[in-house]
Design a protein around this motif. Structure first.
Motif, short mmCIF file in Angstrom:
data_model
loop_
_atom_site.label_atom_id
_atom_site.label_comp_id
_atom_site.label_asym_id
_atom_site.label_seq_id
_atom_site.Cartn_x
_atom_site.Cartn_y
_atom_site.Cartn_z
N LYS A 255 2.02 -4.62 1.44
CA LYS A 255 0.94 -4.60 0.46
C LYS A 255 0.90 -5.89 -0.34
CE LYS A 255 -0.87 -1.97 -3.46
NZ LYS A 255 -0.65 -0.82 -4.38
N GLU A 256 2.06 -6.36 -0.77
CA GLU A 256 2.12 -7.59 -1.55
C GLU A 256 1.66 -8.79 -0.72
OE1 GLU A 256 6.11 -7.82 -2.93
OE2 GLU A 256 5.80 -6.41 -4.61
N ALA A 257 2.06 -8.83 0.55
CA ALA A 257 1.65 -9.94 1.42
C ALA A 257 0.14 -9.95 1.61
CB ALA A 257 2.36 -9.84 2.77
N PHE A 258 -0.46 -8.76 1.78
CA PHE A 258 -1.92 -8.66 1.95
C PHE A 258 -2.64 -9.12 0.68
CE2 PHE A 258 -5.88 -6.27 1.49
CZ PHE A 258 -6.53 -6.61 2.66
N GLU A 259 -2.19 -8.64 -0.47
CA GLU A 259 -2.84 -9.00 -1.73
C GLU A 259 -2.67 -10.48 -2.03
OE1 GLU A 259 -1.23 -6.40 -4.66
OE2 GLU A 259 -2.36 -4.64 -3.97
N HIS A 260 -1.51 -11.04 -1.70
CA HIS A 260 -1.29 -12.47 -1.91
C HIS A 260 -2.24 -13.29 -1.04
CE1 HIS A 260 0.89 -16.13 -2.95
NE2 HIS A 260 0.87 -16.44 -1.67
N LEU A 261 -2.43 -12.87 0.20
CA LEU A 261 -3.35 -13.56 1.09
C LEU A 261 -4.76 -13.53 0.53
CD1 LEU A 261 -4.11 -14.82 3.92
CD2 LEU A 261 -4.54 -12.46 4.65
N MET A 262 -5.22 -12.35 0.14
CA MET A 262 -6.62 -12.19 -0.28
C MET A 262 -6.91 -12.86 -1.61
SD MET A 262 -8.17 -10.71 2.09
CE MET A 262 -7.82 -9.80 3.59
N VAL A 263 -6.00 -12.77 -2.56
CA VAL A 263 -6.28 -13.26 -3.92
C VAL A 263 -5.82 -14.70 -4.11
CG1 VAL A 263 -5.89 -12.86 -6.38
CG2 VAL A 263 -6.14 -10.91 -4.82
N GLN A 264 -4.59 -15.01 -3.72
CA GLN A 264 -4.01 -16.32 -4.02
C GLN A 264 -4.27 -17.38 -2.96
OE1 GLN A 264 -2.81 -17.06 -6.89
NE2 GLN A 264 -2.79 -14.98 -7.72
N GLU A 265 -4.52 -16.97 -1.73
CA GLU A 265 -4.68 -17.96 -0.65
C GLU A 265 -6.14 -18.06 -0.19
OE1 GLU A 265 -0.27 -18.12 1.36
OE2 GLU A 265 -1.68 -16.65 2.17
N LEU A 266 -6.70 -16.98 0.34
CA LEU A 266 -8.10 -17.04 0.77
C LEU A 266 -9.01 -17.09 -0.46
CD1 LEU A 266 -8.26 -14.48 3.71
CD2 LEU A 266 -7.84 -16.93 3.80
N GLY A 267 -8.78 -16.21 -1.40
CA GLY A 267 -9.59 -16.18 -2.62
C GLY A 267 -11.08 -16.06 -2.30
N SER A 288 -12.26 -9.78 11.70
CA SER A 288 -11.50 -10.78 10.96
C SER A 288 -10.58 -10.14 9.94
CB SER A 288 -12.47 -11.74 10.26
OG SER A 288 -11.77 -12.61 9.40
N ILE A 289 -9.43 -10.75 9.74
CA ILE A 289 -8.52 -10.33 8.69
C ILE A 289 -9.20 -10.44 7.33
CG2 ILE A 289 -6.41 -11.00 7.48
CD1 ILE A 289 -5.21 -11.79 10.14
N ALA A 290 -10.03 -11.46 7.15
CA ALA A 290 -10.64 -11.73 5.84
C ALA A 290 -11.51 -10.59 5.35
CB ALA A 290 -11.46 -13.02 5.91
N LEU A 291 -12.08 -9.77 6.25
CA LEU A 291 -12.99 -8.71 5.84
C LEU A 291 -12.30 -7.36 5.71
CD1 LEU A 291 -16.11 -9.62 8.02
CD2 LEU A 291 -15.56 -10.34 5.70
N ALA A 292 -11.00 -7.29 5.99
CA ALA A 292 -10.28 -6.02 5.88
C ALA A 292 -10.15 -5.60 4.43
CB ALA A 292 -8.90 -6.15 6.52
N ALA A 293 -10.38 -4.32 4.14
CA ALA A 293 -10.29 -3.82 2.77
C ALA A 293 -8.86 -3.59 2.33
CB ALA A 293 -11.08 -2.52 2.64
N ASN A 294 -7.96 -3.31 3.28
CA ASN A 294 -6.55 -3.10 2.97
C ASN A 294 -5.71 -3.48 4.17
OD1 ASN A 294 -6.33 -0.64 4.70
ND2 ASN A 294 -7.76 0.16 3.17
#
Length: 633
Positions: A255-267, A288-294
């Motif tokens: 969960k932390e890795a997913f949230e870090h990707l979405m918020v801190q990296e892809l943004g 795409s990974i970018a469109l995944a909700a979770n």
């Protein structure tokens, strides 16, 4: 309206992406840290788009986006011709590890935004990071590998050391290692009960990298079931977990890795990508990974999306107001920080990312008569086109707040104006309008969902894929190599009058052409013209006709009449048509480029001469008088 920051970005971006497929169209707007380059004079009105682009591209490459507003216009199925509108106001600010350009502020732009309530503290403290497309691919591939290792429990297995095992020789190192291992054994033997869902842990004393490696090797060999992880900057945390505790810990890390990707990296790149895919008719969450909700929606088999050139998904239009800079800023922030050097390549890049655009500024200046308005400032258009007519059909479902020059509200006004303009054209069909349109729809939603691929209809009636270019005679046409003139003008019936007397005014030119507009010409239809000043002694006069009424033969005849009248009145001036004028300017630019290359070897000699003039000798170079202030017609 929702202010979206790092704190709620994942939740709100998921909400936007989930609602995006239902939108009939999307409107966007941006607020930037600057929109002009200091010490660069105002460009002349006779600039071609190719010439203007050289200056324009520097602006989005220099400045940053503060707010990115998105408004989704979702049809209300319970009522005809009505929309539910969802607004999102994203604050963007790069983080220190994103390797994007520095943030540059233009004082006049910042002062303007302060006057309109911009929250700069929220921007700098809670702004959402972003990245470019190439970095996004790297981040998603790194995440895919990390998530796959967690999912398959690879991290819990001891990793063999590829290098030769560390041998401690110094007595103090050997003693430290022995004490650390002894304390670890004592902790293991104590067999204390777990105090949380992730078992018990033990932190070893601080050590340098060499000693930490020795401890990693020894513990991994002697206690392979223990989990080791870095703690602080110089310590090792040892974890002793049951099977359930390992599973709990693994889920937390996923969960932390997913949230870090979405918020801190892809943004915000995630939103840019979703808008681009929707506009291209390729919005599909499983791609795409970018469109995944979770994390459970992520497809770990492939990182990069597989795109179908023959996608059956509907293209969702994106609407802007005077939106060229909005598109260029988006590309420099989320695609690549530097725009293409060539203008045509930039137009291609825009089409590749956003192939279905509408600019309400162009619609109100180039569209059918029912769309025309003298004042095309956004909030003024909103008052005229929306407030008194279609406002009751638009329902803001997440906010009633109104703040001009807040990006999400400006995006809402842009979309509302678009809706009002479309409704105006549709209603004109039932009011006996003499113009015949090649379609007959009762609602904007039916029009947009049925005709998104009918280029002739949308381009003729709604200026599809045309962008407004400020302070020029041209409109940018993304689908054509050569951009057309704006306001119904034509390159062969537009004439440049140069070298005229500085005392000549617009009134003199109107009087010169008054006899031509007094009555319909022999070719039929009244003669209309446009006057555009370049400077005090140079101006353009163009014969023009609305596109829906345009008759090229008649337009050529009107152009001939205007040319004859200009030649009779301005006998000492040079008068050429715009096509010849542009050819002459092009040739002059080539000659200037060649002369600069010839003069390059003599620069050193000239600089030496200037040095001598600094010591009190008078320069022999003539100084030309400053140019007169251009007259704005």
């Amino acid at each position: 309206m929702v202010n979206v920051t790092k704190r709620n970005f994942l939740e709100q971006s998921n909400d936007l992406i989930s609602n995006l497929p239902q939108a009939a169209f999307v409107a966007i707007d941006e607020e930037m840290t600057g929109i002009s380059i200091p010490n660069i004079p105002r460009p002349p009105k006779d600039d071609t788009p190719v010439e203007r682009y050289k200056t324009l591209k520097q602006i989005p490459e220099r400045y940053s986006i503060i707010q990115f507003g998105v408004a989704l216009f979702i049809p209300n199925n319970s009522r005809d011709n009505s929309f539910n509108v969802k607004r999102y106001n994203f604050y963007l600010f790069p983080n220190s590890s994103s390797n994007v350009k520095e943030v540059t502020l233009n004082p006049s732009s910042i002062e303007f935004l302060q006057e309109h309530g911009m929250n700069f503290n929220l921007w700098t403290k809670e702004g959402i990071p972003y990245c470019t497309s190439s970095k996004a691919i790297e981040f998603m591939e790194k995440y895919r590998k990390r998530a796959f290792s967690l999912l398959t429990d690879v991290d819990s297995k001891p990793k063999p050391f590829s290098r030769k095992k560390v041998e401690l020789t110094r007595p103090e190192d050997i003693n430290f290692h022995a004490r650390s291992m002894a304390s670890l054994r004592e902790w293991i033997d104590s067999a204390r009960a777990s105090t949380n869902d992730e078992g018990t842990s033990f932190i070893l004393p601080p050590a340098n990298a060499f000693l930490r490696r020795a401890l990693y090797e020894s513990i991994g060999q002697e206690y392979p079931s223990l989990i080791l992880e870095k703690c602080n900057s110089s310590q090792i945390r040892v974890l002793r977990l049951t099977v359930d505790e390992k599973n709990f810990r693994r889920e937390r890390q996923r969960k932390e890795a997913f949230e870090h990707l979405m918020v801190q990296e892809l943004g915000f790149w995630r939103i840019f990508y979703a808008l681009s895919q929707a506009n291209r008719g390729m919005l599909k969450k499983g791609n795409s990974i970018a469109l995944a909700a979770n994390m459970d929606e992520v497809n770990l088999e492939e990182c990069q999306q597989q795109e179908s050139l023959n996608s059956s998904h509907r293209k969702i239009p994106i609407v802007l107001h005077n939106g060229l800079m909005d598109i260029l800023f988006a590309l420099t922030h989320f695609h690549h920080p530097v725009l293409p050097e060539k203008y045509q390549e930039c137009k291609t890049l825009i089409c590749d990312n956003f192939p279905l655009l509408y600019d309400t500024k162009v619609m109100t200046t180039e569209g059918p008569r029912s769309m025309r308005h003298d004042n095309t400032v956004l909030n003024q258009l909103f008052m005229v086109v929306v407030t008194a007519t279609v406002a009751s059909s638009l329902h803001l479902i997440n906010s009633d707040e109104t703040q001009i020059h807040e990006a999400s509200y400006d995006a809402y006004m842009t979309g509302a104006v678009f809706y009002g303009l479309v409704m105006g054209v549709i209603s004109s069909l039932t009011n006996g309008d003499t113009i015949t349109y090649p379609w007959n729809f009762k609602s904007p939603n039916a029009l947009l969902t049925t005709c998104t691929d009918d280029a002739k209809i949308l381009r003729k009636c709604f200026a599809c894929n045309k962008l407004y270019l400020m302070l020029t005679m041209y409109t940018i046409d993304l689908l054509q190599e050569e951009d057309p003139l704006s306001r119904g003008m034509h390159i062969n019936t537009t004439f440049c009058v140069s070298g005229s007397d500085a005392s000549i005014s617009t009134r003199d030119i109107v009087q010169c052409l008054a006899s031509l507009t007094a009555a319909p010409t022999a070719e039929g239809g009244g003669l209309h013209f446009e006057i555009i000043w370049v400077n005090d002694t140079t101006f353009f006069v163009a014969a023009r006709e609305d596109e829906e009424e345009r008759n090229l033969e008649r337009l050529q005849h009107h152009g001939k009449l205007i040319h004859e009248a200009l030649c009779a009145r301005f006998t000492t001036s040079k008068i050429v048509c715009l096509r010849d004028y542009n050819q002459q300017r092009k040739q002059m630019n080539y000659e200037e480029t060649d002369s600069k290359s010839i003069e390059e070897p003599t620069k050193k000699r000239k600089s030496l001469w200037k040095i001598w003039t600094w010591f009190g000798e008078k320069s022999e170079e003539d100084t030309s008088p400053s140019a007169k202030r251009p007259r704005i017609a």
